[in-house]
Design an enzyme around this catalytic site. Sequence first.
Site, mmCIF file in Angstrom:
data_model
loop_
_atom_site.group_PDB
_atom_site.id
_atom_site.type_symbol
_atom_site.label_atom_id
_atom_site.label_comp_id
_atom_site.label_asym_id
_atom_site.label_seq_id
_atom_site.Cartn_x
_atom_site.Cartn_y
_atom_site.Cartn_z
ATOM 1 N N HIS A 361 0.720 -1.217 0.261
ATOM 2 C CA HIS A 361 -0.022 0.159 0.014
ATOM 3 C C HIS A 361 0.815 1.227 0.025
ATOM 4 O O HIS A 361 0.233 2.301 0.148
ATOM 5 C CB HIS A 361 -0.946 0.172 1.232
ATOM 6 C CG HIS A 361 -1.806 -1.085 1.354
ATOM 7 N ND1 HIS A 361 -3.052 -0.968 0.771
ATOM 8 C CD2 HIS A 361 -1.759 -2.167 1.779
ATOM 9 C CE1 HIS A 361 -3.993 -1.899 1.064
ATOM 10 N NE2 HIS A 361 -3.244 -2.907 1.503
ATOM 11 N N LYS A 552 -8.261 13.949 4.844
ATOM 12 C CA LYS A 552 -7.396 12.676 4.714
ATOM 13 C C LYS A 552 -6.064 12.681 5.925
ATOM 14 O O LYS A 552 -6.402 13.727 6.438
ATOM 15 C CB LYS A 552 -6.646 12.400 3.469
ATOM 16 C CG LYS A 552 -6.016 13.972 2.990
ATOM 17 C CD LYS A 552 -5.458 13.855 1.569
ATOM 18 C CE LYS A 552 -6.348 13.771 0.328
ATOM 19 N NZ LYS A 552 -6.361 12.817 -0.277
ATOM 20 N N ARG A 553 -5.468 12.087 6.265
ATOM 21 C CA ARG A 553 -4.328 12.032 7.202
ATOM 22 C C ARG A 553 -3.650 13.356 6.842
ATOM 23 O O ARG A 553 -3.222 13.353 5.574
ATOM 24 C CB ARG A 553 -3.611 10.824 7.424
ATOM 25 C CG ARG A 553 -4.239 9.420 8.006
ATOM 26 C CD ARG A 553 -4.639 10.015 9.458
ATOM 27 N NE ARG A 553 -3.238 10.098 10.245
ATOM 28 C CZ ARG A 553 -3.165 9.081 11.102
ATOM 29 N NH1 ARG A 553 -3.802 8.031 11.518
ATOM 30 N NH2 ARG A 553 -1.898 9.354 11.796
ATOM 31 N N LYS A 558 0.970 14.443 1.157
ATOM 32 C CA LYS A 558 -0.509 14.776 0.606
ATOM 33 C C LYS A 558 -0.693 16.449 0.373
ATOM 34 O O LYS A 558 -1.544 16.403 -0.023
ATOM 35 C CB LYS A 558 -1.416 14.186 1.745
ATOM 36 C CG LYS A 558 -1.425 12.739 1.862
ATOM 37 C CD LYS A 558 -2.435 12.235 2.845
ATOM 38 C CE LYS A 558 -2.234 10.736 3.327
ATOM 39 N NZ LYS A 558 -2.993 9.937 2.308
ATOM 40 N N THR A 660 -8.501 6.695 -1.907
ATOM 41 C CA THR A 660 -9.950 6.173 -2.030
ATOM 42 C C THR A 660 -10.867 7.189 -1.640
ATOM 43 O O THR A 660 -12.001 6.968 -2.248
ATOM 44 C CB THR A 660 -10.142 5.017 -1.004
ATOM 45 O OG1 THR A 660 -9.615 5.173 0.232
ATOM 46 C CG2 THR A 660 -9.407 3.871 -1.480
ATOM 47 N N LYS A 664 -14.435 8.204 -3.417
ATOM 48 C CA LYS A 664 -15.782 8.787 -2.623
ATOM 49 C C LYS A 664 -16.448 9.929 -3.141
ATOM 50 O O LYS A 664 -17.617 10.203 -3.367
ATOM 51 C CB LYS A 664 -15.474 8.605 -1.126
ATOM 52 C CG LYS A 664 -15.278 7.179 -0.702
ATOM 53 C CD LYS A 664 -14.657 7.145 0.696
ATOM 54 C CE LYS A 664 -13.948 5.932 1.182
ATOM 55 N NZ LYS A 664 -13.015 6.126 2.296
HETATM 56 C C1 26W Z 1 4.001 0.701 10.018
HETATM 57 C C2 26W Z 1 3.633 2.069 10.029
HETATM 58 C C3 26W Z 1 2.476 2.154 8.826
HETATM 59 C C4 26W Z 1 1.218 2.089 9.224
HETATM 60 C C5 26W Z 1 0.269 2.139 8.081
HETATM 61 C C6 26W Z 1 2.939 2.182 7.521
HETATM 62 C C7 26W Z 1 2.021 2.082 6.493
HETATM 63 C C8 26W Z 1 0.485 2.159 6.799
HETATM 64 C C9 26W Z 1 -0.321 2.218 5.778
HETATM 65 C C10 26W Z 1 -0.016 1.078 4.600
HETATM 66 C C11 26W Z 1 -0.754 3.492 4.948
HETATM 67 C C12 26W Z 1 -1.941 3.534 3.920
HETATM 68 O O1 26W Z 1 -3.008 3.534 4.947
HETATM 69 N N1 26W Z 1 -1.754 3.400 2.901
HETATM 70 C C13 26W Z 1 -2.754 3.953 2.034
HETATM 71 O O2 26W Z 1 -3.420 2.789 1.508
HETATM 72 C C14 26W Z 1 -4.800 3.156 1.038
HETATM 73 C C15 26W Z 1 -5.419 1.925 0.580
HETATM 74 O O3 26W Z 1 -4.856 1.051 -0.373
HETATM 75 C C16 26W Z 1 -4.216 4.025 -0.488
HETATM 76 O O4 26W Z 1 -5.479 4.320 -1.048
HETATM 77 C C17 26W Z 1 -3.277 5.225 -0.050
HETATM 78 O O5 26W Z 1 -2.855 5.583 -1.282
HETATM 79 C C18 26W Z 1 -2.164 4.689 0.899
HETATM 80 O O6 26W Z 1 -1.612 5.848 1.366
#
Ligand code: 26W
Length: 817
Positions: A361, A552-553, A558, A660, A664
Site C-alpha cells: 500500500h 485525509k491523514r 499529501k 480512496t 468517494k
Molecule cells: C508501520 C506504519 C504504517 C502504518 C500504516 C505504514 C503504512 C501504513 C499504511 C500502509 C498506510 C496506508 O494507509 N496507505 C494507504 O493505503 C490506501 C489503501 O490502499 C491507499 O489508498 C493510500 O494511497 C495509501 O496511502
Amino acid sequence: MKPTQKYPFDKELFKGNVKRHLNATYATTVEHASTHAWYLAMARALAELTMLNLLETEQDERIVKAKSLNYLSLEFLIGRLTGNNLISLGLFDSVADAMSELGQNVTDLLEEERDPSLGNGGLGRLAACYMDSCAALEYPTVGYGLHYEYGLFKQSFDHCHQKESPDAWQGIEGYPWEVPRPELKQDIGFYGHVEVTHVDGKEKRHWVPGMIVQAMPWDLPIVGFENDTVYPLRLWEARAIAPFSLESFNNGNYFEAQHALIDADNITKVLYPNDNHEKGKTLRLMQQYFHSAASVRDILRRHLNAGFSLEELPEHETIQLNDTHPTIAIPELMRIFIDEKEMSWEKAWGICSKTFAYTNHTLLPEALETWDEGLIQRLLPRHMEIIYEINRRFLLEVSAKWPGDVSKQQTLSVIQEGFHRMVRMANLCVVGSYAVNGVAAMHSQLVKQHLFPEFNELYPGRLQNVTNGITPRRWLKFCNPGLSDLITEKIGDKWTSHLDQLQAIAKYADDKTFQQRFMAVKKENKERLAAWVKDHMDIDLNTDAIFDVQIKRLHEYKRQHLNMLHILSLYHRLTTDPDFDMQPRVVFFAAKAAPGYHLAKEIIYAINKIAEKINADPRVNDKLKVVFIPDYRVSIAEIIIPAADVSEQISTAGKEASGTGNMKLALNGALTIGTMDGANVEIREEVGDDNIYIFGLDIDGVNELRASGYNPYDFYQADPLLKASLDLLVGEEFTPGEPGKLRTTYDSLLNGGDPYLVLADFASYVEAQTQLDLDYGDQSGWAKKAILNTALMGKFSSDRSIQDYVKQIWKLTPVKR
Ligand code: 26W
C-alpha cells in the site's frame, strides 16, 4: 427492498426484543431510558438477528467446504454499523416504523453510535469496504483483526494545536454489535528458547515460549447487501492467563527476564497511530505476532474441522496480507508445519507459498517495515531461525539466476546487512507469497519498476495490480440518500450492486431539469454540513459558495500545505488587489496528524490560525472561509463527502499509492483537482479531461526536477504571488503580537529543501484553481461535470476490486444463500 427470507421481520417481536434488551441488558425501562439506551437496545436486537445468520453461514456445509478468503489486517476502519446494516438487511423503513411506535426517531438513535475507530486511514477503510463487498458477492470470507481497547486517538484543538485523547470506542456498556466467541480462544506464546532434540538421528527443533497470552475472539457481523450471508470480522483481544494455569502450563519459564515489564493484556490496549511511518517498537511486533498466530491457528482449525488435510490448504484457504503488518504469519505457518506437524521443509514451503498473497500500500521508504533481527530473536526465537532458512534457500535461487552477482543478493536478501541487521518484511512477503499486488495501475507499475524490479524478473507474473475500490452501499446509498433516490428514480436501483450502471445517468448530464435536481440535492447536503459546522464550531457558512474539501491523514506528501498556500494567495489578492474577484469559497480540512509527527502538527496549527483570522476578517468574509473540522472519522466523512463540490487530491506525483477518498468524493459529484498520482490517473481516464482539473508535475517531471537539482528558492524568487503568500507566514498577520509562530512550515519549504516539491507545483495549482473558479460561475456547466463524475465512477466499486482479486489471485467461487 427484499426482506431477508430466513428471518422475515416481525414488528411486534422486534419491539419486544428491543424492550427486553432495554430491561435485561441495559437495566432501564421504557419510561426512563435515555436516547443512548434506546439506541443500544435497538442495535442489540438487530445484532441478534444477524448473529443467527452468521452462525448459519459459518455452519453451512457448502461454505465449510468451499475455498475461502482470510483477510488479515491490523486495521478495519468499519464505521458505524447500525445504519449500514439496516440498509443491507433491507430493514431501514420497517425498523424506523417499529421504533417510532416506541416513541423513538431512528435517525436520532443512529447518531448515538460511536465510530469503531479501529484503523488509521486508507488501509483500514479499504479492509472494511472489501469485507462489505465480499459479503455482498458471497465469496466466503473471514476478516481477522485486533480488538483494540483504544482505537485511533480523538482529536481536539486547544488554542489551534492538535490535542489527542484516548478513544474507548466500546463505551462503558460495550459495543452492541459484537459477541465474544470463548470457544475459539487461543494461547499465544512469546519469548523463551528453542529446544533441540534428536529422534532417530534426526534433529528436531521446538520452541518453548517464556510467556503465554490468551487470544479471545470477538465477532462482528458483516452483513451481505440484500442477501442472507453474514461473515465474521473476528477481532482478537489479548488477555493475561490466570497465574495458576500458567504455572502448570509452563513451569519455570514465566519469569525469564526479557518480558518482566510487559503485561499480557497490554498487547491489544491501543492502535498505533502512525500512518506511513514505522517506529520499530517491541509492543507493535507483539501485536503483529499475536494477530498472525491467533488467525493462522483459527484458519487451520476451520480447515481441519472441515475434514481436509494440510496438503489441501491452498485449495481451500487463501490468506491475504494487508500490507506487511501480518507478515510473521508466514514463518508461523512454517513453524507449525515443521515443528508441530513434522513436515519436511520442502513440503511445508510448497503449501505455505501457495497460500499467502500480499498487498503493498505504500512506496514511502519510511513506511516500509524492517524489524531489528535481535528483537525478533528475543521475542520469537524459532521464527528467526525459520526466517534465516527461508532466506538461505531464497538466496540460492538468486545466485542461480544471477551467478556471482553479490549486489543482487544484497538488494534482494530478506536480511538487510549493517550495524544493526534488519529483517525486511516486504522482501519476506514477496518471497513467501504466490501473488503480490499494488493498489492502482500507476502504483503497481512503480512497484514493479522501482520497488521490486529484480523480484519481477525472478518471479515473472507474481507482481500484479488490483485497483482499489469503495463500497457504493455506504459511500452513496447510505450517506447520500437524496442523490441515491434521484438516481434510482431515473435508472432503477440495481446500481447499488452493479455500479457500472450509473453510466446510464450520463445521458441526463445536459438535461436542465436533471441538472437542477442534482444541484438541489448537492445544496441540501451542503446545508446539512453547514448546520453541523454551525452546531459544533459556531461558524456561519454560505452554502452557495464552492465547498472545497481536503479530508485525509495529515502528511507532507499529501500536501495540505499546498492547499494552505493557495488560501494564502487568495487572501493576499482579496486584501491587496481591488480588481481581484472570485467565487465565494469555503475550504474544508479534516485530518489527524500522528502524535509524534511534529511538522504535521505545525501545519494543522498554521491552518487553524489562518482560519481564525480569515473567518473574522470582514474584508474577505463574503468570499473566503476556512474550516478545519476536528476529529476526522468515518461518520463525519459521511456528512462531508455528499456536500463537496471540489475534491483536493494533490499529493506529489509518485507518492500516493491510490487514494480512496478521491473515489468517494467523485462518486458523490465532486470535481477533482489533482495530480497525476495514484488512482487520480484512472479517475481521469474514466471522466475525461473536461471533467477533472489535473495540474502539476507528473512522475517524469518530478524525477527530472530532482535530477537537475531542485532549489525551492528559485521558485520563491521568480513568482511574486508565491513569495507574497509564503511571506504571510513569517510575520504576525495570523498570530498578532507573536511574529514567527508559523515559521516551521515556511522553513521546511524554503530551508528544509521542500522534499515534496510544494513550491514547484504552486503556480500550476493556482492556475487550475483559477480555471475551476471560472467554471463554477457557469452553474449549468458545472452541474454537467458533476453529474458525469457520478455517472462514470462505476469502475471504482469495491465489488469490481473484489472480482479482480477473485479472478487474478484468489480463485474463489461464490456460495449463494
Ligand atoms: C508501520 C506504519 C504504517 C502504518 C500504516 C505504514 C503504512 C501504513 C499504511 C500502509 C498506510 C496506508 O494507509 N496507505 C494507504 O493505503 C490506501 C489503501 O490502499 C491507499 O489508498 C493510500 O494511497 C495509501 O496511502
